[in-house]
Write an enzyme that holds these catalytic residues in place. Structure first.
Site, PDB file in Angstrom:
ATOM      1  CE  LYS A 314      82.363  85.520 104.151  1.00 11.35           C
ATOM      2  NZ  LYS A 314      83.591  86.341 103.899  1.00 11.35           N
ATOM      3  CG  ASP A 317      85.155  71.459  99.298  1.00 14.36           C
ATOM      4  OD1 ASP A 317      84.126  70.501  98.857  1.00 14.36           O
ATOM      5  OD2 ASP A 317      85.849  71.724  98.314  1.00 14.36           O
TER       6      ASP A 317
END
Ligand code: 5IU
Length: 480
Positions: A314, A317
């Site tokens: 996951k 950024d």
């Protein structure tokens, strides 16, 4: 004069009644509960496939169809039956009236090079389409579209039975005139008059027609009723293609989330459960001892058991940061042991660009569009945004994590976590649904099961159970 006309009409009706009675007697008209191609449940079913076993009846049907368009025939240079039931009917019409025939191949797409239309195609000439029954008109329109694609004109279709369920409108909206020999109401009336059915049956069918007079054409490109194999041909990413096709060949749409704490446990479980899964989902950062050796062993197991590994990292950024995270050595993602990684759409397209710029060729991302935890913020506009991002990058985005079908793109694989039997959730907000709900009702593609399998007494037979339930729900879906 008037009397003659009247008698002619009477004669025609008598003949038609006789024909309908014969069709009933051979079992071509049935009463019960039937699921039609368009998905609706019908109390009456008309199956003319049997007719090939009754040559005189086949000839009679061909004759009445020809009569229905007798005033137009001069304008046709060819005739084509909608495969397969109408093929022998069209053959007889063609042969008797010396009208050249064309054959539409139903399955040509899977063979690529084969011609879709067999016979001599004279571009710009008019072709008469023949069909047995029209419900929504979908099959007729598929044949018309294929004929038009090779340069033929199609302006007329002749059918034996119009079920009066919107088919006429759907076909005529496409600029094609529908000539029908019989309507369902007439057919029922004839069956009543010849003593084949009771007036209760007639009333039941009439009520059904009233309630289903506008059957919609089932979208051909509706992923929920397409097989994984068909969809694999439409996927843009090589891992999506591979995954969709292995799901059908291996008969599994189960992903196993092996959230265990040591490499040893993970490898052991992956080897044992491997024969039953399409995806092994990992969390490398949960394990205290993840190493290159673990990665190599997992890669070998993926080959041995034919599954795809998805590292559920996951990433969330900006592109530059996820690039550095992905290439950091500890999890050795650049070695390609996990061709799929998950990421959040929160940062926007940059997260995909960053990951794809460093991932080995043939890798893909899976976007988190919805979550299974209670109070999740991945809803509404956020979810919609995730889907438009996924749909705009089919070469990189293989699938979405979701709880519902969110997209009609056939190549986009919908994966659902939070699946477990006999549990509604955990103490930290996880919310469970069943395999049947995910695949059968919410029309997603893959179930992701973690604790339901690895906490079970016998993980292998439990995985097998989830696999069977989920795949059966998929098969059930295809039958519509
Ligand atoms: N997972 C979820 N829900 C989500 C997402 C991921 O459960 O919305 I995004 C992960 C978490 C865990 C697995 O790795 O899927 C489900 O595990 P259990 O079946 O043990 O609940």
């Amino acid at each position: 004069m008037v009397l003659n006309n009247y008698c002619g009409r009477c004669l025609k009706i008598m003949k038609m009644k006789e024909l309908v009675a014969q069709l009933f007697d051979i079992g071509a008209i049935k009463f019960g509960q039937f699921t039609l191609k368009s998905g609706i449940q019908s109390p009456v079913y008309f199956d003319l496939r049997l007719i090939v076993s009754y040559p005189p009846l086949l000839a009679q049907v061909s004759d009445v169809l020809w009569s229905a368009v007798s005033e137009k025939v001069a304008q046709f240079q060819s005739i084509c039956g909608v495969p397969y039931t109408a093929l022998p009917i069209a053959t007889l019409m063609s042969s008797k009236h010396n009208l050249p025939m064309l054959i539409r191949r139903k399955e040509a797409k899977s063979y690529g090079t084969k011609r879709q239309i067999e016979g001599i195609i004279v571009k710009g000439s008019s072709c008469l389409v023949v069909e047995d029954v029209v419900t929504s008109g979908a099959s007729v329109l598929e044949t018309c579209a294929d004929l038009k694609r090779v340069g033929l004109k199609v302006a007329h279709v002749v059918v034996l039975l119009d079920r009066e369920q919107g088919g006429r409108g759907n076909v005529e909206r496409e600029g094609v005139v529908l000539h029908s020999v019989l309507t369902m109401s007439q057919l029922m009336q004839y069956l009543l008059e010849t003593g084949k059915v009771t007036s209760e049956t007639v009333d039941m069918v009439k009520a059904f027609i009233r309630e289903n007079s506008q059957v919609k054409i089932v979208e051909k490109c509706n992923p929920t009723i397409m097989s994984y194999t068909e969809r694999s041909q439409l996927a843009a990413n090589p891992i999506a293609k591979k995954l969709l096709s292995l799901m059908d060949s291996k008969e599994t749409n189960l992903a196993f989330s092996a959230d265990v704490k040591t490499s040893h446990e993970l490898v052991k479980l992956a080897d044992a459960v491997g024969p039953h899964i399409c995806i092994l989902k990992t969390h490398a950062d949960i394990m205290s001892d993840f190493s290159r050796d673990t990665a190599d062993q997992l890669k070998a197991l993926a080959e041995k058991h034919n599954f795809v590994i998805m590292e559920d990292r996951k990433f969330a950024d900006i592109g530059n940061t996820v690039q550095m995270q992905y290439t950091q050595e500890q999890y050795c993602l650049t070695s390609g042991w996990a061709p799929l990684v998950t990421c959040h759409p929160l940062p926007g397209p940059g997260v995909i660009d960053g990951l794809m710029s460093v991932a080995p060729p043939g890798s893909g991302c899976v976007l988190v569009a919805e979550m299974s935890s209670s109070g999740t913020l991945a809803v509404g506009e956020y979810t919609k945004g995730a889907i438009s991002l996924a749909e705009s990058r089919p070469e990189s985005i293989v699938g979405v994590v979701c709880r519902n079908r969110l997209s009609t793109s056939p190549g986009l694989i919908h994966m659902t976590p939070g699946v477990r039997d006999k549990a509604s959730g955990d103490s930290l907000g996880q919310q469970y649904i069943s395999a049947e709900t995910a695949i059968g009702e919410r029309h997603t593609d893959i179930i992701i099961v973690g604790r339901g399998i690895y906490s079970a007494q016998d993980p292998v037979s439990t995985a097998k159970m989830y696999r069977e339930k989920a795949f059966q729900a998929y098969n059930q879906r295809l039958k519509v």
